[in-house]
Scaffold this motif. Sequence first.
Motif, PDB file in Angstrom:
ATOM      1  N   MET A 209       0.809  -1.214   0.000  1.00 22.35           N
ATOM      2  CA  MET A 209       0.000   0.000   0.000  1.00 22.35           C
ATOM      3  C   MET A 209       0.847   1.271   0.000  1.00 22.35           C
ATOM      4  SD  MET A 209      -3.065  -0.511  -0.497  1.00 22.35           S
ATOM      5  CE  MET A 209      -3.474   1.210  -0.250  1.00 22.35           C
ATOM      6  N   GLN A 210       2.040   1.213   0.568  1.00 15.05           N
ATOM      7  CA  GLN A 210       2.882   2.401   0.556  1.00 15.05           C
ATOM      8  C   GLN A 210       3.238   2.808  -0.870  1.00 15.05           C
ATOM      9  OE1 GLN A 210       6.389   2.115   2.990  1.00 15.05           O
ATOM     10  NE2 GLN A 210       7.103   4.167   2.477  1.00 15.05           N
ATOM     11  N   VAL A 211       3.546   1.813  -1.705  1.00  9.96           N
ATOM     12  CA  VAL A 211       3.874   2.092  -3.106  1.00  9.96           C
ATOM     13  C   VAL A 211       2.625   2.548  -3.859  1.00  9.96           C
ATOM     14  CG1 VAL A 211       4.856   1.140  -5.227  1.00  9.96           C
ATOM     15  CG2 VAL A 211       5.712   0.378  -3.010  1.00  9.96           C
ATOM     16  N   VAL A 212       1.483   1.936  -3.549  1.00  8.43           N
ATOM     17  CA  VAL A 212       0.218   2.337  -4.171  1.00  8.43           C
ATOM     18  C   VAL A 212      -0.097   3.788  -3.844  1.00  8.43           C
ATOM     19  CG1 VAL A 212      -2.290   1.991  -4.139  1.00  8.43           C
ATOM     20  CG2 VAL A 212      -0.764   0.016  -4.267  1.00  8.43           C
ATOM     21  N   GLU A 213       0.012   4.154  -2.574  1.00  9.69           N
ATOM     22  CA  GLU A 213      -0.295   5.519  -2.153  1.00  9.69           C
ATOM     23  C   GLU A 213       0.670   6.517  -2.778  1.00  9.69           C
ATOM     24  OE1 GLU A 213      -0.288   5.456   2.079  1.00  9.69           O
ATOM     25  OE2 GLU A 213      -2.170   4.320   2.231  1.00  9.69           O
ATOM     26  N   GLN A 214       1.936   6.125  -2.911  1.00  9.65           N
ATOM     27  CA  GLN A 214       2.903   7.024  -3.534  1.00  9.65           C
ATOM     28  C   GLN A 214       2.584   7.229  -5.011  1.00  9.65           C
ATOM     29  OE1 GLN A 214       5.504   8.813  -1.973  1.00  9.65           O
ATOM     30  NE2 GLN A 214       5.272   9.827  -3.959  1.00  9.65           N
ATOM     31  N   GLN A 217      -0.285   9.601  -5.196  1.00 12.76           N
ATOM     32  CA  GLN A 217       0.132  10.966  -4.865  1.00 12.76           C
ATOM     33  C   GLN A 217       0.922  11.592  -5.995  1.00 12.76           C
ATOM     34  OE1 GLN A 217      -0.885  12.663  -2.015  1.00 12.76           O
ATOM     35  NE2 GLN A 217      -0.135  14.331  -3.297  1.00 12.76           N
ATOM     36  N   ASP A 218       1.730  10.782  -6.677  1.00 13.92           N
ATOM     37  CA  ASP A 218       2.494  11.304  -7.821  1.00 13.92           C
ATOM     38  C   ASP A 218       1.559  11.824  -8.910  1.00 13.92           C
ATOM     39  OD1 ASP A 218       4.844  10.654  -6.547  1.00 13.92           O
ATOM     40  OD2 ASP A 218       5.189   8.808  -7.685  1.00 13.92           O
ATOM     41  N   ILE A 219       0.467  11.096  -9.152  1.00 16.68           N
ATOM     42  CA  ILE A 219      -0.495  11.525 -10.171  1.00 16.68           C
ATOM     43  C   ILE A 219      -1.174  12.821  -9.744  1.00 16.68           C
ATOM     44  CG2 ILE A 219      -2.660  10.929 -11.336  1.00 16.68           C
ATOM     45  CD1 ILE A 219      -1.776   7.995 -11.223  1.00 16.68           C
ATOM     46  N   LEU A 220      -1.588  12.884  -8.481  1.00 14.89           N
ATOM     47  CA  LEU A 220      -2.230  14.100  -7.979  1.00 14.89           C
ATOM     48  C   LEU A 220      -1.276  15.287  -8.041  1.00 14.89           C
ATOM     49  CD1 LEU A 220      -4.130  12.581  -4.923  1.00 14.89           C
ATOM     50  CD2 LEU A 220      -5.160  13.476  -7.018  1.00 14.89           C
ATOM     51  N   ASP A 221      -0.006  15.062  -7.715  1.00 14.59           N
ATOM     52  CA  ASP A 221       0.987  16.139  -7.799  1.00 14.59           C
ATOM     53  C   ASP A 221       1.164  16.602  -9.238  1.00 14.59           C
ATOM     54  OD1 ASP A 221       1.385  15.993  -5.077  1.00 14.59           O
ATOM     55  OD2 ASP A 221       3.213  14.778  -5.215  1.00 14.59           O
ATOM     56  N   LEU A 222       1.103  15.648 -10.181  1.00 15.88           N
ATOM     57  CA  LEU A 222       1.227  15.996 -11.602  1.00 15.88           C
ATOM     58  C   LEU A 222       0.078  16.897 -12.032  1.00 15.88           C
ATOM     59  CD1 LEU A 222       2.553  15.594 -14.389  1.00 15.88           C
ATOM     60  CD2 LEU A 222       1.119  13.573 -14.675  1.00 15.88           C
ATOM     61  N   PHE A 311     -13.004  12.518 -11.229  1.00 21.60           N
ATOM     62  CA  PHE A 311     -12.846  11.260 -11.928  1.00 21.60           C
ATOM     63  C   PHE A 311     -11.974  10.385 -11.050  1.00 21.60           C
ATOM     64  CE2 PHE A 311      -8.600  12.105 -12.663  1.00 21.60           C
ATOM     65  CZ  PHE A 311      -8.020  11.407 -13.686  1.00 21.60           C
ATOM     66  N   ARG A 312     -11.735   9.141 -11.327  1.00 23.79           N
ATOM     67  CA  ARG A 312     -11.579   8.104 -10.322  1.00 23.79           C
ATOM     68  C   ARG A 312     -10.317   8.124  -9.464  1.00 23.79           C
ATOM     69  NH1 ARG A 312     -13.487   5.263 -14.996  1.00 23.79           N
ATOM     70  NH2 ARG A 312     -15.696   4.825 -14.813  1.00 23.79           N
ATOM     71  N   VAL A 313      -9.482   9.142  -9.502  1.00 23.70           N
ATOM     72  CA  VAL A 313      -8.311   9.141  -8.619  1.00 23.70           C
ATOM     73  C   VAL A 313      -8.724   9.528  -7.218  1.00 23.70           C
ATOM     74  CG1 VAL A 313      -6.042  10.116  -8.199  1.00 23.70           C
ATOM     75  CG2 VAL A 313      -6.832   9.834 -10.528  1.00 23.70           C
ATOM     76  N   PRO A 314      -8.600   8.665  -6.212  1.00 22.80           N
ATOM     77  CA  PRO A 314      -8.978   9.042  -4.852  1.00 22.80           C
ATOM     78  C   PRO A 314      -7.965  10.000  -4.250  1.00 22.80           C
ATOM     79  CG  PRO A 314      -8.086   6.814  -4.880  1.00 22.80           C
ATOM     80  CD  PRO A 314      -8.128   7.275  -6.301  1.00 22.80           C
TER      81      PRO A 314
END
Length: 315
Positions: A209-214, A217-222, A311-314
């Motif tokens: 989950m740590q890698v999933v959350e990162q 977060q990378d997508i949200l930061d983008l 859209f679907r990014v939590p």
Amino acid sequence: MQINREILNQFLAWKNAEQRKPLLLKGARQIGKSWAMEEFGKRHFSHYAVFNFDRQPELTSAFQDSKSPDRILKELALYTNVPLIAGETLLIFDEIQECESALNALKYFYEDAPEWHIIAAGSLLGVAVKQRKMTVPVGKVQIMRMYPLSFREFLYAADNATYQYIEDVNEIKHLPTIILNKLRLEYQRYLVCGGMPEVVNVLLEGKGMQVVEQALQDILDLYELDFAKYAQARDIPRIRSVWHSLPSQLSKENKKFIYGIMREGARAKDFELAIMWLEDCGLIHKSHRVTAPRMPLKAYQDMPVFKLFMFRVPS
């Protein structure tokens, strides 16, 4: 991990259509547009050639100097080792928003060289068209929209046996408890990854989950960086306010979007452009309340009353 995207079937229907136009693929960033175009080229063509206007800005000269498809193709052949053969080679114009001349050239390919298969796509295409006042060859291209993975697509990759069982159901009946439990588990995992292809791969490969959350977060930061890169400076604070307010808006039992959650005394006219910008990016969906459950629903929309859905990014 191989993920089967249903849009590939839509591409195939487009390829086989008698009255085929160049295809313009729209959708948010990081949802797999480039992968889908290339995968389609691998599966259904002898060759595919990718021309990326962001990575190869020099490509613009091929479209600025001529409107003739024959001449454009001769120049494009200098930028690739892939043989360009009508009917056998898929032409992929990626990040086409970086070259208005290439966008306009789709019209001439439709009129003068319909034997060529062309798929074009661009990140933030809707934003680029409005900001730069670019012209889109209306009526000369087929627009197709792409989204993150649906639950159906996710289930195909995550638990193919359950997927096949559901596919074989052809009547309304109670599902076995074991199938319901599996569907419930996979749907929860689907909600975690938001349907984003990169995150789905990380999740299904069991990287934790740590890698999933990162990855999320990378997508949200983008997306946050896109606000600063593509939006007008005066609009950036309002775009961010709308974007960051969405989790709060959706967690409350509001019947409509509340501007006051973003700023006390805020009014619709203060945030209309920000909402439109996020819509053009494909990052939000605007859902209006209807005054009556009749068709067509648009005729009964209560325009001032709406809710915004990410859209679907939590977050």
